[in-house]
Design a protein around this motif. Structure first.
Motif, short mmCIF file in Angstrom:
data_model
loop_
_atom_site.label_atom_id
_atom_site.label_comp_id
_atom_site.label_asym_id
_atom_site.label_seq_id
_atom_site.Cartn_x
_atom_site.Cartn_y
_atom_site.Cartn_z
N ASP A 30 5.82 8.09 9.79
CA ASP A 30 4.53 8.64 9.78
C ASP A 30 3.73 8.33 8.68
OD1 ASP A 30 4.74 9.68 12.43
OD2 ASP A 30 5.62 11.70 11.64
N GLY A 31 3.57 7.09 7.92
CA GLY A 31 3.05 6.88 6.72
C GLY A 31 3.00 7.81 5.69
N GLU A 32 4.16 8.71 5.66
CA GLU A 32 4.03 9.72 4.59
C GLU A 32 5.64 9.59 4.07
OE1 GLU A 32 2.97 13.47 6.31
OE2 GLU A 32 0.93 12.84 6.75
N THR A 33 6.70 9.77 4.73
CA THR A 33 8.21 9.96 4.54
C THR A 33 8.66 8.69 4.11
OG1 THR A 33 8.09 12.11 5.53
CG2 THR A 33 10.03 11.04 4.90
N VAL A 34 9.42 8.46 3.02
CA VAL A 34 10.30 7.11 2.70
C VAL A 34 11.72 7.50 2.75
CG1 VAL A 34 10.71 5.30 1.12
CG2 VAL A 34 8.26 6.39 1.29
N GLU A 35 12.28 6.69 3.32
CA GLU A 35 13.90 6.82 3.53
C GLU A 35 14.40 5.36 2.95
OE1 GLU A 35 15.34 8.00 7.22
OE2 GLU A 35 14.24 10.02 7.02
N PHE A 36 15.59 5.43 2.39
CA PHE A 36 16.15 4.08 1.98
C PHE A 36 17.39 4.08 2.83
CE2 PHE A 36 13.26 5.49 -1.50
CZ PHE A 36 12.56 4.18 -1.47
N PHE A 37 17.93 2.84 2.60
CA PHE A 37 19.29 2.47 3.18
C PHE A 37 20.32 2.36 2.05
CE2 PHE A 37 16.10 1.16 6.18
CZ PHE A 37 16.62 1.30 7.43
N ASP A 38 21.38 2.10 2.49
CA ASP A 38 22.52 2.09 1.22
C ASP A 38 22.11 1.55 -0.08
OD1 ASP A 38 24.22 3.64 2.82
OD2 ASP A 38 25.19 1.76 3.59
N GLN A 39 21.43 0.22 0.08
CA GLN A 39 21.01 -0.41 -1.18
C GLN A 39 19.54 -0.83 -1.08
OE1 GLN A 39 23.84 -3.72 -1.34
NE2 GLN A 39 25.04 -2.79 -2.88
N VAL A 40 18.93 -0.87 -2.23
CA VAL A 40 17.57 -1.50 -2.17
C VAL A 40 17.33 -2.15 -3.51
CG1 VAL A 40 15.19 -0.52 -2.46
CG2 VAL A 40 16.88 0.99 -1.35
N ALA B 119 0.99 -1.30 -0.08
CA ALA B 119 -0.11 -0.07 -0.08
C ALA B 119 0.76 1.11 0.10
CB ALA B 119 -0.76 -0.05 1.34
N TYR B 120 1.95 1.10 0.89
CA TYR B 120 2.85 2.50 0.78
C TYR B 120 3.60 2.35 -0.55
CZ TYR B 120 2.55 2.98 5.99
OH TYR B 120 2.16 3.31 7.25
N ARG B 121 4.23 1.32 -0.83
CA ARG B 121 4.98 1.16 -1.96
C ARG B 121 4.16 1.65 -3.42
NH1 ARG B 121 6.92 -3.38 -5.27
NH2 ARG B 121 4.75 -3.29 -5.90
N ASP B 122 2.93 1.16 -3.59
CA ASP B 122 2.16 1.75 -4.63
C ASP B 122 1.54 3.09 -4.58
OD1 ASP B 122 3.00 -0.76 -5.30
OD2 ASP B 122 0.86 -1.57 -5.04
N SER B 123 1.68 3.77 -3.31
CA SER B 123 0.93 4.93 -3.30
C SER B 123 1.74 6.16 -2.79
CB SER B 123 -0.12 5.01 -2.38
OG SER B 123 0.29 4.73 -1.06
N ILE C 162 11.77 3.74 -7.18
CA ILE C 162 11.95 2.23 -7.24
C ILE C 162 10.99 1.57 -7.83
CG2 ILE C 162 11.29 0.43 -5.47
CD1 ILE C 162 13.94 1.85 -4.86
N ARG C 163 9.67 2.05 -8.15
CA ARG C 163 8.56 1.60 -9.08
C ARG C 163 8.75 1.70 -10.35
NH1 ARG C 163 4.83 4.70 -5.54
NH2 ARG C 163 4.70 6.09 -7.23
N SER C 164 9.48 2.83 -10.98
CA SER C 164 9.96 3.13 -12.16
C SER C 164 11.13 2.09 -12.70
CB SER C 164 10.26 4.42 -12.47
OG SER C 164 11.47 4.95 -11.90
N GLN C 165 11.76 1.76 -11.69
CA GLN C 165 13.01 0.80 -11.88
C GLN C 165 12.56 -0.61 -11.92
OE1 GLN C 165 16.41 2.15 -9.57
NE2 GLN C 165 15.57 4.11 -9.57
N GLY C 166 11.28 -0.98 -11.44
CA GLY C 166 11.12 -2.30 -11.23
C GLY C 166 11.50 -2.95 -9.98
N LYS C 167 11.88 -2.29 -9.28
CA LYS C 167 12.53 -3.01 -7.77
C LYS C 167 11.34 -3.12 -6.79
CE LYS C 167 17.17 -0.81 -8.40
NZ LYS C 167 18.27 0.02 -7.49
N ILE C 168 11.82 -3.89 -5.88
CA ILE C 168 10.71 -4.04 -4.69
C ILE C 168 10.78 -2.96 -3.80
CG2 ILE C 168 9.95 -5.66 -2.76
CD1 ILE C 168 11.55 -8.04 -4.57
#
Length: 75
Positions: A65-75, A40-44, A51-57
């Motif tokens: 808080d259900g709004e801000t996305v942070e990534f670690f070194d590799q995804v 639900a988060y990833r798709d919205s 991530i979506r445009s690259q076809g990654k998971i």
């Protein structure tokens, strides 16, 4: 501030994140309820757009808080 850290135990990029945090702090997407929440988060959320445009998971990742996305070194 509510933070969810999404990981998968078989994901090689998640291994270092799993080692850094206590299991209670992690949200394992192998559990179907957690997977539904993650998707639900990833798709919205705009933070997952690249991530979506690259076809990654998109794991490992952190949603704050259900709004801000942070990534670690590799995804």
């Amino acid at each position: 501030m509510a933070t969810e850290i999404f990981v998968h135990p078989q994901c090689p990029h998640c291994a270092s994140v799993i080692e850094q945090f206590d299991a209670a702090e992690l949200t394992d997407i192998t559990d179907i309820r957690n997977l539904k929440a993650f998707l639900a988060y990833r798709d919205s959320l705009d933070g997952y757009a690249d991530i979506r445009s690259q076809g990654k998971i998109g794991v490992p990742s952190k949603v704050i808080d259900g709004e801000t996305v942070e990534f670690f070194d590799q995804v």
